[in-house]
Write an enzyme that holds these catalytic residues in place. Sequence first.
Site, PDB file in Angstrom:
ATOM      1  N   CYS A  41      21.034   7.856  19.693  1.00 29.41           N
ATOM      2  CA  CYS A  41      21.180   9.154  19.029  1.00 29.41           C
ATOM      3  C   CYS A  41      22.666   9.477  19.000  1.00 29.41           C
ATOM      4  CB  CYS A  41      20.392  10.236  19.766  1.00 29.41           C
ATOM      5  SG  CYS A  41      20.618  11.898  19.070  1.00 29.41           S
ATOM      6  N   GLY A  64      17.505   8.264  14.905  1.00 31.50           N
ATOM      7  CA  GLY A  64      16.642   9.184  14.160  1.00 31.50           C
ATOM      8  C   GLY A  64      15.188   8.789  14.154  1.00 31.50           C
ATOM      9  N   ASP A 117       7.210   9.125  13.258  1.00 32.62           N
ATOM     10  CA  ASP A 117       8.049   8.281  14.115  1.00 32.62           C
ATOM     11  C   ASP A 117       7.989   6.860  13.583  1.00 32.62           C
ATOM     12  OD1 ASP A 117       9.325   6.908  16.182  1.00 32.62           O
ATOM     13  OD2 ASP A 117       8.467   8.186  17.744  1.00 32.62           O
ATOM     14  N   ARG A 168       9.700   4.280  14.821  1.00 32.14           N
ATOM     15  CA  ARG A 168      10.162   3.312  15.807  1.00 32.14           C
ATOM     16  C   ARG A 168       9.095   2.270  16.141  1.00 32.14           C
ATOM     17  NH1 ARG A 168      12.305   7.443  20.306  1.00 32.14           N
ATOM     18  NH2 ARG A 168      10.370   8.461  19.603  1.00 32.14           N
ATOM     19  N   THR A 213       8.924   8.106  30.847  1.00 34.73           N
ATOM     20  CA  THR A 213       8.727   8.632  29.489  1.00 34.73           C
ATOM     21  C   THR A 213       7.768   9.803  29.495  1.00 34.73           C
ATOM     22  OG1 THR A 213       8.179   7.990  27.203  1.00 34.73           O
ATOM     23  CG2 THR A 213       6.767   7.126  28.947  1.00 34.73           C
TER      24      THR A 213
END
Length: 247
Positions: free
Chosen positions: A76, A115, A148, A150, A171
Site C-alpha cells: 500500500c 489496492g 478484492d 488479490r 489476520t
Amino acid sequence: MNPLLELVARDQEHDCEGYGQNVCVRVVGVAELPTRAGHFRIVAFWNNRDAKEHIAMVHGDVVGASNVPTRLHSECLTGDVMGSLRCDCRDQLLEGLKKIKSMERGILLYLRQEGRGIGLINKIRAYALQDQGLDTVEANLALGFRDDERDYAVAAHMLHSLDVKSVKLITNNPNKVQQLTQYGVSVAGRIPHVIPPNEHNRFYLETKAKRSGHFIDTWGKPHLVEQSDPVVVDGMAPPESDRTPAS
C-alpha cells in the site's frame, strides 16, 4: 550455512508446475535487514506469473518449522510510504513486524498487490469515488473490479519455498485463510490483528467488517478466539471435536 542461504542455492535450477495458475516461485536472495521494528532477514523471490518482486521478512528459524506466525501484507504505497490515514495499512505493517519480532519466530510476506490487486492508479480512482460517498466495495465494483482482486497463490508457494510446514495466520481476513488452505498451506490457527481506528479510516474498517466479512471490532478490541467458533444453539449436537467419547 544459514538455512535461508541454502534455499538460494537449492532454487537456482528450480522449476515446477506451481500453484493456482501454474505459479512457480524461487528464492533468489537473502540479506540481513535491521529495521525500526527489529532485526530481520529479508528474502527475495522470483515468480513466473506477475514479474513483481515479492519479499519475506523472516525472524528466527522458520525453515522446516510448524505453526509459524505469518502475516500476509499487501503493498500500500499511500499507507506504507506516504502515511495515509485513509487506511490502516502502515499500522498493520509495523505492528505485524513488532508482533512477529516478539515471538520465537515468524514471517511477514510483503506482496505487491496494491489496492487489493487493482493497482495504484485504479486505487486513486476508487478514492475519488469514495470522496463522492461510495464505500470501498462500491468503488471497486463501479470500476469493474471485484471487492478484492488479490490472489494468494504466490504467497502459498513462497511459504512452500521456505519449507514451512504450517502457519498461524496473523489476520482478520477469512479469505486469506481460505485461499492458503485451497493452495495447500496448512493453517493451524488465526491470530487477530486489529488496529484501533482513527477518524479518517473508521468507515473503511466498518466496511471491511460489514461488506467483506473481516473479523474487526471497529472500536479496536480484538475478537477472542472463541468468537470465531461456529454458533451452537441449545439442543444442537456439539461439533465433532467437542464430543466426549463414550465410556
